[in-house]
Write a protein that holds these residues in place. Sequence first.
Motif, PDB file in Angstrom:
ATOM      1  N   GLU A   1       0.843  -1.192   0.000  1.00  0.00           N
ATOM      2  CA  GLU A   1       0.000   0.000   0.000  1.00  0.00           C
ATOM      3  C   GLU A   1       0.875   1.238   0.000  1.00  0.00           C
ATOM      4  O   GLU A   1       1.802   1.331   0.800  1.00  0.00           O
ATOM      5  CB  GLU A   1      -0.899   0.045   1.236  1.00  0.00           C
ATOM      6  CG  GLU A   1      -2.317  -0.351   0.956  1.00  0.00           C
ATOM      7  CD  GLU A   1      -2.662  -1.702   1.557  1.00  0.00           C
ATOM      8  OE1 GLU A   1      -1.933  -2.124   2.459  1.00  0.00           O
ATOM      9  OE2 GLU A   1      -3.626  -2.318   1.089  1.00  0.00           O
TER      10      GLU A   1
ATOM     11  N   ALA B   1     -13.681 -13.648   5.079  1.00  0.00           N
ATOM     12  CA  ALA B   1     -14.649 -13.059   6.011  1.00  0.00           C
ATOM     13  C   ALA B   1     -16.018 -12.928   5.335  1.00  0.00           C
ATOM     14  O   ALA B   1     -17.060 -13.154   5.953  1.00  0.00           O
ATOM     15  CB  ALA B   1     -14.144 -11.704   6.497  1.00  0.00           C
TER      16      ALA B   1
ATOM     17  N   ALA C   1     -10.005  -5.396  11.222  1.00  0.00           N
ATOM     18  CA  ALA C   1     -11.182  -5.031  10.421  1.00  0.00           C
ATOM     19  C   ALA C   1     -12.211  -6.159  10.420  1.00  0.00           C
ATOM     20  O   ALA C   1     -13.336  -5.973   9.950  1.00  0.00           O
ATOM     21  CB  ALA C   1     -10.756  -4.725   8.988  1.00  0.00           C
TER      22      ALA C   1
ATOM     23  N   CYS D   1      -7.265   0.537  10.074  1.00  0.00           N
ATOM     24  CA  CYS D   1      -6.829  -0.783  10.549  1.00  0.00           C
ATOM     25  C   CYS D   1      -5.737  -1.297   9.624  1.00  0.00           C
ATOM     26  O   CYS D   1      -4.683  -1.745  10.069  1.00  0.00           O
ATOM     27  CB  CYS D   1      -7.992  -1.775  10.514  1.00  0.00           C
ATOM     28  SG  CYS D   1      -9.018  -1.687  11.967  1.00  0.00           S
TER      29      CYS D   1
ATOM     30  N   GLY E   1      -6.781 -12.746   0.766  1.00  0.00           N
ATOM     31  CA  GLY E   1      -7.709 -13.753   1.268  1.00  0.00           C
ATOM     32  C   GLY E   1      -8.546 -13.357   2.470  1.00  0.00           C
ATOM     33  O   GLY E   1      -9.693 -13.795   2.590  1.00  0.00           O
ATOM     34  N   GLY E   2      -7.984 -12.544   3.370  1.00  0.00           N
ATOM     35  CA  GLY E   2      -8.686 -12.223   4.624  1.00  0.00           C
ATOM     36  C   GLY E   2     -10.096 -11.693   4.404  1.00  0.00           C
ATOM     37  O   GLY E   2     -11.079 -12.305   4.865  1.00  0.00           O
ATOM     38  N   PRO E   3     -10.237 -10.585   3.673  1.00  0.00           N
ATOM     39  CA  PRO E   3     -11.582 -10.038   3.461  1.00  0.00           C
ATOM     40  C   PRO E   3     -12.487 -11.000   2.688  1.00  0.00           C
ATOM     41  O   PRO E   3     -13.685 -11.095   2.974  1.00  0.00           O
ATOM     42  CB  PRO E   3     -11.334  -8.761   2.637  1.00  0.00           C
ATOM     43  CG  PRO E   3      -9.899  -8.416   2.879  1.00  0.00           C
ATOM     44  CD  PRO E   3      -9.179  -9.696   3.164  1.00  0.00           C
TER      45      PRO E   3
ATOM     46  N   ASP F   1      -2.940  -0.939   6.366  1.00  0.00           N
ATOM     47  CA  ASP F   1      -1.837   0.018   6.203  1.00  0.00           C
ATOM     48  C   ASP F   1      -2.315   1.357   5.643  1.00  0.00           C
ATOM     49  O   ASP F   1      -3.176   1.390   4.760  1.00  0.00           O
ATOM     50  CB  ASP F   1      -0.784  -0.576   5.263  1.00  0.00           C
ATOM     51  CG  ASP F   1      -0.046  -1.717   5.931  1.00  0.00           C
ATOM     52  OD1 ASP F   1      -0.236  -1.913   7.138  1.00  0.00           O
ATOM     53  OD2 ASP F   1       0.721  -2.402   5.235  1.00  0.00           O
TER      54      ASP F   1
ATOM     55  N   PHE G   1      -5.349 -16.260   7.740  1.00  0.00           N
ATOM     56  CA  PHE G   1      -6.536 -15.959   6.926  1.00  0.00           C
ATOM     57  C   PHE G   1      -6.197 -16.098   5.440  1.00  0.00           C
ATOM     58  O   PHE G   1      -6.932 -16.716   4.675  1.00  0.00           O
ATOM     59  CB  PHE G   1      -7.023 -14.528   7.204  1.00  0.00           C
ATOM     60  CG  PHE G   1      -8.101 -14.438   8.254  1.00  0.00           C
ATOM     61  CD1 PHE G   1      -9.430 -14.578   7.903  1.00  0.00           C
ATOM     62  CD2 PHE G   1      -7.783 -14.217   9.585  1.00  0.00           C
ATOM     63  CE1 PHE G   1     -10.438 -14.499   8.857  1.00  0.00           C
ATOM     64  CE2 PHE G   1      -8.769 -14.135  10.547  1.00  0.00           C
ATOM     65  CZ  PHE G   1     -10.107 -14.278  10.189  1.00  0.00           C
TER      66      PHE G   1
ATOM     67  N   HIS H   1       0.599   1.209  13.631  1.00  0.00           N
ATOM     68  CA  HIS H   1      -0.630   0.441  13.880  1.00  0.00           C
ATOM     69  C   HIS H   1      -1.102   0.593  15.330  1.00  0.00           C
ATOM     70  O   HIS H   1      -2.288   0.776  15.589  1.00  0.00           O
ATOM     71  CB  HIS H   1      -0.401  -1.039  13.589  1.00  0.00           C
ATOM     72  CG  HIS H   1      -0.509  -1.402  12.143  1.00  0.00           C
ATOM     73  ND1 HIS H   1      -1.626  -1.138  11.388  1.00  0.00           N
ATOM     74  CD2 HIS H   1       0.356  -2.019  11.303  1.00  0.00           C
ATOM     75  CE1 HIS H   1      -1.447  -1.593  10.156  1.00  0.00           C
ATOM     76  NE2 HIS H   1      -0.244  -2.120  10.077  1.00  0.00           N
TER      77      HIS H   1
ATOM     78  N   GLY I   1      -4.262  -3.201  13.292  1.00  0.00           N
ATOM     79  CA  GLY I   1      -3.802  -4.076  12.218  1.00  0.00           C
ATOM     80  C   GLY I   1      -4.956  -4.571  11.363  1.00  0.00           C
ATOM     81  O   GLY I   1      -6.122  -4.513  11.765  1.00  0.00           O
TER      82      GLY I   1
HETATM   83  O1  KG4 Z   1      -2.131  -4.345   8.592  1.00  0.00           O
HETATM   84  P1  KG4 Z   1      -2.250  -4.827   7.196  1.00  0.00           P
HETATM   85  O2  KG4 Z   1      -2.955  -3.975   6.193  1.00  0.00           O
HETATM   86  O3  KG4 Z   1      -0.859  -5.120   6.548  1.00  0.00           O
HETATM   87  C1  KG4 Z   1       0.242  -5.607   7.215  1.00  0.00           C
HETATM   88  O4  KG4 Z   1       0.998  -4.784   7.773  1.00  0.00           O
HETATM   89  O5  KG4 Z   1       0.349  -6.856   7.222  1.00  0.00           O
HETATM   90  O6  KG4 Z   1      -2.946  -6.274   7.306  1.00  0.00           O
HETATM   91  C2  KG4 Z   1      -3.239  -7.039   6.179  1.00  0.00           C
HETATM   92  C3  KG4 Z   1      -3.816  -8.372   6.640  1.00  0.00           C
HETATM   93  C4  KG4 Z   1      -3.967  -9.370   5.509  1.00  0.00           C
HETATM   94  O7  KG4 Z   1      -3.473 -10.618   5.925  1.00  0.00           O
HETATM   95  C5  KG4 Z   1      -5.481  -9.397   5.278  1.00  0.00           C
HETATM   96  O8  KG4 Z   1      -5.934 -10.616   4.770  1.00  0.00           O
HETATM   97  C6  KG4 Z   1      -6.006  -9.146   6.674  1.00  0.00           C
HETATM   98  O9  KG4 Z   1      -5.123  -8.168   7.217  1.00  0.00           O
HETATM   99  N1  KG4 Z   1      -7.399  -8.652   6.673  1.00  0.00           N
HETATM  100  C7  KG4 Z   1      -8.438  -9.331   7.198  1.00  0.00           C
HETATM  101  C8  KG4 Z   1      -9.590  -8.542   6.973  1.00  0.00           C
HETATM  102  N2  KG4 Z   1      -9.208  -7.398   6.321  1.00  0.00           N
HETATM  103  C9  KG4 Z   1      -7.854  -7.482   6.170  1.00  0.00           C
HETATM  104  N3  KG4 Z   1      -8.490 -10.514   7.815  1.00  0.00           N
HETATM  105  C10 KG4 Z   1      -9.692 -10.944   8.252  1.00  0.00           C
HETATM  106  N4  KG4 Z   1     -10.841 -10.258   8.059  1.00  0.00           N
HETATM  107  C11 KG4 Z   1     -10.843  -9.054   7.443  1.00  0.00           C
HETATM  108  N5  KG4 Z   1     -11.989  -8.384   7.281  1.00  0.00           N
END
Ligand code: KG4
Length: 340
Positions: free
Chosen positions: A14, A186, A273, A300, A181-183, A302, A168, A117, A269
């Motif tokens: 990002e 979810a 979210a 939440c 994958g995370g979003p 970056d 995730f 964060h 982090g």
């Molecule tokens: O804090 P971030 O934007 O970047 C790092 O510094 O790592 O976190 C990104 C992580 C990814 O693994 C993404 O899949 C996860 O956060 N993430 C989520 C959700 N939104 C983002 N995991 C679960 N549910 C979500 N809604």
Amino acid sequence: MSRPVLGVESSCDETGVALYASGHGLLGHRLYSQADMHAAYGGVVPELASRDHIRKLLPLLKALLDETGLKLRDLGGIAYTAGPGLAGALLVGAATAQALAWSLDLPVLGVHHLEGHLLAPLLDAQPPEPPFVALLVSGGHTLLVEVTTIGRYRLLGDTLDDAAGEAFDKTAMLLGLPYPGGPALAKLAEDGDSNVFRFTRPLCNRPGLDFSFSGLKTQVLLAWQRSDRRATTRADIAASFEAAVAETLVIKCRRALATCGLQRLVVAGGVGANARLRRTLQRTAEKDGFRVHFPRLAFCTDNGAMIALVGALRLAAGQQDGTMIHIRPRWGLEDLPEVA
Ligand code: KG4
Ligand code: ZN
């Protein structure tokens, strides 16, 4: 209002820029996500990330200045993410920030991404006051940290293997979901029943505050391979996995609060979210009588705002770097100096 500090974030995929003025708050921020570009590869490709930061950073800064009606000469300082993160990506932000600071004769400071964060909730209208326990759950980290004062951090727990966000992302990939994958997981979990599959809550039945999420993805894979592979089953697996991660995090948060004798929890982090994690934590907080703070969803994941905020706090305390382009791809939170 003091003169605004420019924050530059480029540690991963990002590109973020923001302007923060002490005594006033956030003046504006801009973010560009490279997620679509990396999706074709199923994960972040470091060299592509660096090149894209080069392409996007200055146009984003120009857009931010136009939007806020400010000029470069209005700035009071510059902060950039110096680490931890991808070396090439960090270098783009560091070199740009140092070049701007040198040409404008401004103080400059390399900021710790995780401190960004941790302190992102301070961007809220009603920010939480230290001391508090912070749960930092991102793609690269799963930490429980005692924040005694701003700048004084004690590591309480860490992951022994995969970070929560990584768990995730990897689980989503096993279920055939697109990157990131995370979003996606979810979203799928919203249609599932979290009681259908019972995945373990790793390391919860022994003392300590560390995490281990890597075994969960194997459990998910086995459950999926042995299942009828229907869409509803996939959603049930996603929901059950999400519940296992959320409950594990909640159990360790309660334990951390008890260990520190504190009643305030801050979640930060990307995984912060996650709606199920938010719901479960909120419910537990009401039951146990502690308070939980979540940053706005946009802060939440970056962003440049959290870097500008930390930069403004530390520059105001007289901390600044020399003119070296300095990055720290690996950098412990406990090594940070206190904010005087
Ligand atoms: O804090 P971030 O934007 O970047 C790092 O510094 O790592 O976190 C990104 C992580 C990814 O693994 C993404 O899949 C996860 O956060 N993430 C989520 C959700 N939104 C983002 N995991 C679960 N549910 C979500 N809604
Ligand atoms: Zn991050």
